[in-house]
Design an enzyme around this catalytic site. Structure first.
Site, PDB file in Angstrom:
ATOM      1  CG  ASP A  75      -1.615   1.212   1.566  1.00 20.80           C
ATOM      2  OD1 ASP A  75      -1.496   1.723   2.704  1.00 20.80           O
ATOM      3  OD2 ASP A  75      -2.298   1.716   0.669  1.00 20.80           O
TER       4      ASP A  75
ATOM      5  CG  ASP B 127      -1.208   7.816   0.506  1.00 22.27           C
ATOM      6  OD1 ASP B 127      -2.262   8.117  -0.077  1.00 22.27           O
ATOM      7  OD2 ASP B 127      -0.087   8.121   0.064  1.00 22.27           O
TER       8      ASP B 127
HETATM    9  O1  LIG Z   1      -3.370   4.023   1.745  1.00 23.57           O
HETATM   10  P1  LIG Z   1      -3.562   4.197   0.249  1.00 23.57           P
HETATM   11  O2  LIG Z   1      -4.523   3.180  -0.348  1.00 23.57           O
HETATM   12  O3  LIG Z   1      -2.198   4.242  -0.497  1.00 23.57           O
HETATM   13  O4  LIG Z   1      -4.195   5.694   0.012  1.00 23.57           O
HETATM   14  C1  LIG Z   1      -5.109   6.213   0.945  1.00 23.57           C
HETATM   15  C2  LIG Z   1      -5.479   7.583   0.413  1.00 23.57           C
HETATM   16  O5  LIG Z   1      -6.036   7.477  -0.872  1.00 23.57           O
HETATM   17  C3  LIG Z   1      -6.529   8.287   1.239  1.00 23.57           C
HETATM   18  O6  LIG Z   1      -7.624   7.392   1.438  1.00 23.57           O
HETATM   19  C4  LIG Z   1      -8.712   8.065   2.065  1.00 23.57           C
HETATM   20  O7  LIG Z   1      -9.781   7.127   2.191  1.00 23.57           O
HETATM   21  P2  LIG Z   1     -11.052   7.193   1.186  1.00 23.57           P
HETATM   22  O8  LIG Z   1     -10.510   6.850  -0.210  1.00 23.57           O
HETATM   23  O9  LIG Z   1     -11.560   8.644   1.232  1.00 23.57           O
HETATM   24  O10 LIG Z   1     -12.049   6.156   1.711  1.00 23.57           O
HETATM   25  C5  LIG Z   1      -8.329   8.589   3.448  1.00 23.57           C
HETATM   26  O11 LIG Z   1      -8.025   7.475   4.281  1.00 23.57           O
HETATM   27  C6  LIG Z   1      -7.076   9.469   3.346  1.00 23.57           C
HETATM   28  O12 LIG Z   1      -6.616   9.796   4.633  1.00 23.57           O
HETATM   29  C7  LIG Z   1      -5.988   8.764   2.582  1.00 23.57           C
HETATM   30  O13 LIG Z   1      -4.903   9.678   2.350  1.00 23.57           O
HETATM   31 MG   LIG Z   2      -2.643   3.329   3.393  1.00 27.94          MG
END
Ligand SMILES: O=P(O)(O)OC[C@@H](O)[C@H]1O[C@@H](OP(=O)(O)O)[C@@H](O)[C@@H](O)[C@@H]1O
Ligand SMILES: [Mg+2]
Ligand SMILES: [Zn+2]
Length: 177
Positions: free
Chosen positions: A7, A9
């Site tokens: 993953d 972020d």
């Molecule tokens: O962890 P990965 O998959 O690499 O990326 C997560 C991000 O796309 C964002 O995903 C969002 O969730 P929602 O997409 O809004 O449910 C939130 O959790 C944000 O805080 C986060 O930065």
């Molecule tokens: Mg993540």
């Protein structure tokens, strides 16, 4: 094939509840770039599967997202390593796509690209959706405590999930295994 899927972020770079909206906000977690480079130099293929609903939400554009991934590749290359396939889901939660984790689409795309079976392959994440996505393809869910990991852990995680402090700890485990 030694394949590790990450993953993004909260695993490779810092995460934020306000999303990572610019190259300036894309800040590697200490030890993560080195970990990817060391794994790569040890013969591991390191791929990435990341939800990026910020695209659908209009918080940043594809050029910005690609700039973050170019920065990741450059930083790892400077350490003598390389990053494999990076797959992202640009869709919003309500679009019903097949790629947004916990759906398996991105992991299946990576499996098809490398022509490997995902059974037992480690997928490293900080959110419950990452762990669930791993289970949908019989991969091994791995939780790191960085990013949202501690919060995810506190809410309960699937049985059989392996837990590490961070990506650097995973690299130490896999390289010296
Ligand atoms: O962890 P990965 O998959 O690499 O990326 C997560 C991000 O796309 C964002 O995903 C969002 O969730 P929602 O997409 O809004 O449910 C939130 O959790 C944000 O805080 C986060 O930065
Ligand atoms: Mg993540
Ligand atoms: Zn998608």
């Amino acid at each position: 094939m030694k394949l590790l899927i990450l993953d993004r972020d909260g695993v490779i770079n810092q995460d934020s509840d306000a999303y990572i909206k610019s190259l300036e906000e894309w800040i590697p977690i200490p030890g993560s770039i080195e970990a990817i480079a060391q794994l790569s130099k040890a013969g591991w293929t390191v791929a990435v599967a990341t939800n990026q609903s910020g695209i659908a939400r209009g918080y940043y554009d594809l050029a910005t997202l690609e700039a973050m991934h170019a920065r990741l590749r450059t930083l790892v290359a400077e350490q003598g390593g390389e990053v494999g396939l990076i797959i992202y889901c640009p869709h919003g939660p309500d679009e019903g796509c097949d790629c947004r984790k916990p759906k398996p689409g991105m992991l299946q795309t990576i499996a098809a690209h490398y022509q490997v079976d995902l059974a037992g392959i480690w997928f490293v994440g900080d959110s419950k959706g990452d762990l669930e996505a791993a289970l949908t393809v019989d991969a091994q869910p791995i939780l790191v405590k960085t990013g949202k990991g501690e919060k995810t852990l506190s809410k309960g995680i699937p049985q059989g999930t392996l837990i590490f402090d961070d990506l650097a700890a995973i690299a130490r485990e896999l390289i010296h295994k």
